[in-house]
Write a protein that holds these residues in place. Structure first.
Motif, short mmCIF file in Angstrom:
data_model
loop_
_atom_site.label_atom_id
_atom_site.label_comp_id
_atom_site.label_asym_id
_atom_site.label_seq_id
_atom_site.Cartn_x
_atom_site.Cartn_y
_atom_site.Cartn_z
N ASP A 86 0.83 -1.21 0.00
CA ASP A 86 0.00 0.00 0.00
C ASP A 86 0.86 1.26 0.00
N LEU A 87 2.05 1.16 0.56
CA LEU A 87 2.87 2.34 0.79
C LEU A 87 3.27 3.06 -0.50
N ALA A 88 3.48 2.33 -1.57
CA ALA A 88 3.84 2.97 -2.84
C ALA A 88 2.72 3.90 -3.31
N LEU A 89 1.48 3.46 -3.16
CA LEU A 89 0.34 4.31 -3.55
C LEU A 89 0.18 5.48 -2.58
N PHE A 90 0.37 5.23 -1.29
CA PHE A 90 0.29 6.33 -0.31
C PHE A 90 1.33 7.39 -0.66
N TYR A 91 2.53 6.95 -1.06
CA TYR A 91 3.58 7.90 -1.44
C TYR A 91 3.16 8.69 -2.69
N GLU A 92 2.63 8.00 -3.68
CA GLU A 92 2.17 8.70 -4.90
C GLU A 92 1.10 9.73 -4.56
N ASN A 93 0.16 9.36 -3.67
CA ASN A 93 -0.88 10.30 -3.26
C ASN A 93 -0.27 11.53 -2.58
N GLN A 94 0.78 11.30 -1.79
CA GLN A 94 1.43 12.39 -1.07
C GLN A 94 2.11 13.39 -2.02
N LEU A 95 2.41 12.97 -3.23
CA LEU A 95 3.08 13.86 -4.19
C LEU A 95 2.13 14.85 -4.86
N ASP A 96 0.83 14.64 -4.72
CA ASP A 96 -0.15 15.49 -5.41
C ASP A 96 -0.17 16.89 -4.81
N PRO A 97 0.17 17.93 -5.59
CA PRO A 97 0.23 19.29 -5.03
C PRO A 97 -1.12 19.82 -4.55
N THR A 98 -2.22 19.46 -5.21
CA THR A 98 -3.54 19.92 -4.79
C THR A 98 -3.90 19.31 -3.44
N ALA A 99 -3.63 18.02 -3.29
CA ALA A 99 -3.92 17.35 -2.02
C ALA A 99 -3.07 17.93 -0.90
N ASN A 100 -1.81 18.21 -1.18
CA ASN A 100 -0.94 18.81 -0.17
C ASN A 100 -1.45 20.19 0.24
N TYR A 101 -1.90 20.96 -0.72
CA TYR A 101 -2.43 22.29 -0.40
C TYR A 101 -3.66 22.17 0.49
N MET A 102 -4.56 21.26 0.15
CA MET A 102 -5.78 21.10 0.94
C MET A 102 -5.46 20.61 2.35
N ALA A 103 -4.57 19.63 2.46
CA ALA A 103 -4.22 19.09 3.77
C ALA A 103 -3.46 20.13 4.60
N ALA A 104 -2.68 20.96 3.96
CA ALA A 104 -1.93 22.08 4.55
C ALA A 104 -0.77 21.61 5.44
N PHE A 105 -1.05 20.76 6.41
CA PHE A 105 -0.02 20.35 7.37
C PHE A 105 0.54 19.00 6.93
N THR A 106 1.54 19.07 6.08
CA THR A 106 2.08 17.89 5.42
C THR A 106 3.59 17.79 5.65
N ALA A 107 4.18 16.80 5.02
CA ALA A 107 5.63 16.61 5.11
C ALA A 107 6.36 17.84 4.57
#
Length: 162
Positions: free
Chosen positions: A18-39
């Protein structure tokens, strides 16, 4: 969410693949913006792997993979922060707006019986706030913190479930 969507969501334990997909999801700039508090650096695979290794090894954290229609859609977790239980979730962008987060969080809350449980969401993340409210969370406070993805301080709501 229609009844069909609800039946197509299930939670299971996180497995290594699952981790490979979780990592790919983490790379999405729109998702990172929405989450705000990210890596600090979402593309840092070593930091990602170290983070997941740590949290998967911590038996006090409940981590689940969200499966939708047979596909890994994201993750949902319950962990202790600031001395309180807190939930978080992350879905791949292609799964947004389908009621999947609401169903997954609801299932996690059925599994984790301890209350109160808290959640945090950037004030402008209306979709996440709505998911939390549908699951019974209510806004109980506000905070602000530095957002790596936005590179400035962001205001957030603190929500509580009973």
């Amino acid at each position: 969410m229609n009844n069909n969507s609800a039946h197509n969501v299930r939670l299971r334990d996180v497995i290594e693949t699952d981790l490979a997909l979780f990592y790919e999801n983490q790379l999405d700039p729109t998702a990172n913006y929405m989450a705000a508090f990210t890596a600090k650096d979402p593309s840092d695979r070593k930091a990602f792997d170290a983070h997941w290794s740590k949290i998967l090894g911590d038996k006090t954290i409940t981590n689940k993979t969200i499966v939708y229609a047979g596909h890994v859609a994201g993750s949902v977790s319950c962990f202790e922060q600031f001395g309180q239980l807190e939930v978080t979730y992350w879905l791949g962008k292609e799964y947004w707006g389908k009621g999947i987060a609401t169903k997954a969080l609801s299932e996690l809350l059925d599994h984790v019986k301890a209350r109160p449980i808290y959640a945090r969401a950037a004030k402008d993340n209306i979709a996440s706030i709505r998911v939390l409210e549908k699951c019974g969370f209510q806004i109980c406070g506000e905070d602000k913190g530095f957002s790596n993805s936005r590179n400035h301080e962001v205001e957030e709501f603190i929500l509580k479930l009973g």
